[in-house]
Design a protein around this motif. Structure first.
Motif, PDB file in Angstrom:
ATOM      1  N   GLU A  69       2.178   2.187   9.144  1.00 52.55           N
ATOM      2  CA  GLU A  69       0.887   2.440   8.881  1.00 52.55           C
ATOM      3  C   GLU A  69       0.485   2.439   7.148  1.00 52.55           C
ATOM      4  OE1 GLU A  69      -1.612   3.638  10.744  1.00 52.55           O
ATOM      5  OE2 GLU A  69      -0.561   2.934  12.411  1.00 52.55           O
ATOM      6  N   ILE A  70       1.488   2.763   6.400  1.00 52.61           N
ATOM      7  CA  ILE A  70       1.643   2.421   5.084  1.00 52.61           C
ATOM      8  C   ILE A  70       0.864   0.836   4.860  1.00 52.61           C
ATOM      9  CG2 ILE A  70       2.858   2.227   3.008  1.00 52.61           C
ATOM     10  CD1 ILE A  70       2.252   5.104   3.333  1.00 52.61           C
ATOM     11  N   ILE A  71       1.768   0.099   5.463  1.00 50.48           N
ATOM     12  CA  ILE A  71       1.176  -1.394   5.392  1.00 50.48           C
ATOM     13  C   ILE A  71       0.076  -1.774   6.078  1.00 50.48           C
ATOM     14  CG2 ILE A  71       1.845  -3.695   6.006  1.00 50.48           C
ATOM     15  CD1 ILE A  71       4.704  -2.770   6.178  1.00 50.48           C
ATOM     16  N   ASN A  72      -0.343  -1.058   7.111  1.00 47.94           N
ATOM     17  CA  ASN A  72      -1.717  -1.343   7.860  1.00 47.94           C
ATOM     18  C   ASN A  72      -2.757  -1.040   6.734  1.00 47.94           C
ATOM     19  OD1 ASN A  72      -3.252  -1.967  10.317  1.00 47.94           O
ATOM     20  ND2 ASN A  72      -3.761   0.403  10.111  1.00 47.94           N
ATOM     21  N   GLN A  73      -2.771   0.173   6.189  1.00 50.73           N
ATOM     22  CA  GLN A  73      -3.566   0.859   5.344  1.00 50.73           C
ATOM     23  C   GLN A  73      -3.883   0.264   4.129  1.00 50.73           C
ATOM     24  OE1 GLN A  73      -3.724   5.249   5.360  1.00 50.73           O
ATOM     25  NE2 GLN A  73      -2.958   5.088   7.514  1.00 50.73           N
TER      26      GLN A  73
END
Length: 321
Positions: A69-73
């Motif tokens: 999620e860190i990467i996705n955001q």
């Protein structure tokens, strides 16, 4: 004036770009190469390097989801410095959802590793030599092993002021004083002078949305605090600091029914759960031995005598930070 070169795994990391690297672990008996993806985002501005790492134990999937999620955001795209993400460290264990490496070793007891040791030891050695020297900060994401369910928490050595500062910024519900375990990743990085936060939350083979949200928000807070990204730090509650803890263990064997919520505060002699037989003839209550906070519960349905059931604070040593 250009920044100094950053060379990881033998590759020069360009400024202002995303670079995907691979740690080549080994070849399977089918001759297929097993690789661990390493995602590097380096800004145009010189700054520190932080590593976000999950899946040291292959069945601990909450951390994998947090980094995903860190990467996705796009929170891993820094305005200053470099952010390295390794969402799945123990790729072998992740593929078959087991804690260990194929050689049966716990990777988190193999650091700093050995060039000619077991497969897990060689992998630990490769990380220690080719990635660890270039990082300044590390967030290492874990969950409870087996059926042990951890409330979202940061574990640290309480005498380390810099780590304690980052723990407050991360702002998980609990902060637990925890000494270094020999040959663990955290101990090895500490000996190298790195600042390490160890995040624990949930249990193995389970995706817990609350824990994942705590991990994302806490990581974002740390990245903002250290100047990697812009934004406002979000503090939701004052963490409870557990300076000393103990396990409440079962005095009986049987079916285990839990009667309290993880993370709750209980009073001495409160009933935490019951142990029963399958025939309706035996029922024993488990009581709190003192006023305390519960920050880990063993959620296995069947327990044996002596098994650890509730990880609780020792009240006289508990304090807020």
């Amino acid at each position: 004036m250009s920044n100094k070169p950053l060379i990881i795994l033998g590759k020069n990391i360009p400024e202002g770009k995303r670079t995907i690297l691979d740690i080549e672990v080994a070849k399977l008996h089918t001759r297929t190469t097993v690789k661990v993806p390493v995602i590097v985002e380096r800004s145009l501005e010189e700054g520190p390097v932080i590593l976000l790492l999950a899946g040291v134990h292959g069945d601990e999937v909450n951390g994998v989801s947090i980094i995903r999620e860190i990467i996705n955001q796009k929170l891993n795209v820094p305005k200053k410095g470099t952010i390295i993400c390794i969402p799945v460290f123990n790729i072998f264990g992740y593929l078959i959802q087991t804690r260990e490496f194929p050689d049966g070793r716990d990777l988190n007891r193999m650091f700093p590793g050995s060039l000619n040791g077991s497969l897990a030891s060689q992998f630990a050695y490769q990380f220690t030599k080719e990635i660890a020297p270039f990082v300044d900060y590390v967030i290492d994401y874990h969950t409870g092993g087996g059926e042990r369910d951890n409330i979202a928490q940061i574990r640290l050595e309480s005498s380390e002021e810099k780590t304690l500062e980052l723990a407050n910024v991360f702002n998980s519900p609990f902060v637990v004083n925890s000494g270094y375990i020999a040959k663990s990743l955290r101990e090895s990085l500490n000996k190298m002078g790195k600042t390490v936060l160890l995040f624990e939350g949930g249990k193995s083979k389970n995706l817990n949305p609350t824990v994942i949200n705590h991990g994302i928000r806490g990581t974002k807070n740390v990245l903002i605090h250290l100047g990697f990204i812009d934004g406002e730090i979000t503090l939701t509650e004052k963490p409870i600091f557990i300076k000393k803890a103990k396990w409440i263990r079962s005095n009986y064997s049987g079916m285990f029914k839990i009667l309290v919520t993880n993370g709750s505060r209980v009073k001495k002699k409160d009933i935490l759960g019951v142990i029963q037989d399958p025939f309706g003839e035996f029922k024993k209550r488990i009581y709190a031995t003192a006023d305390c906070h519960i920050f880990c519960i063993n959620k296995t349905p069947i327990v044996n005598k002596g098994e650890a059931l509730f990880h609780v604070s020792v009240e006289e040593e508990e304090e807020s930070i």
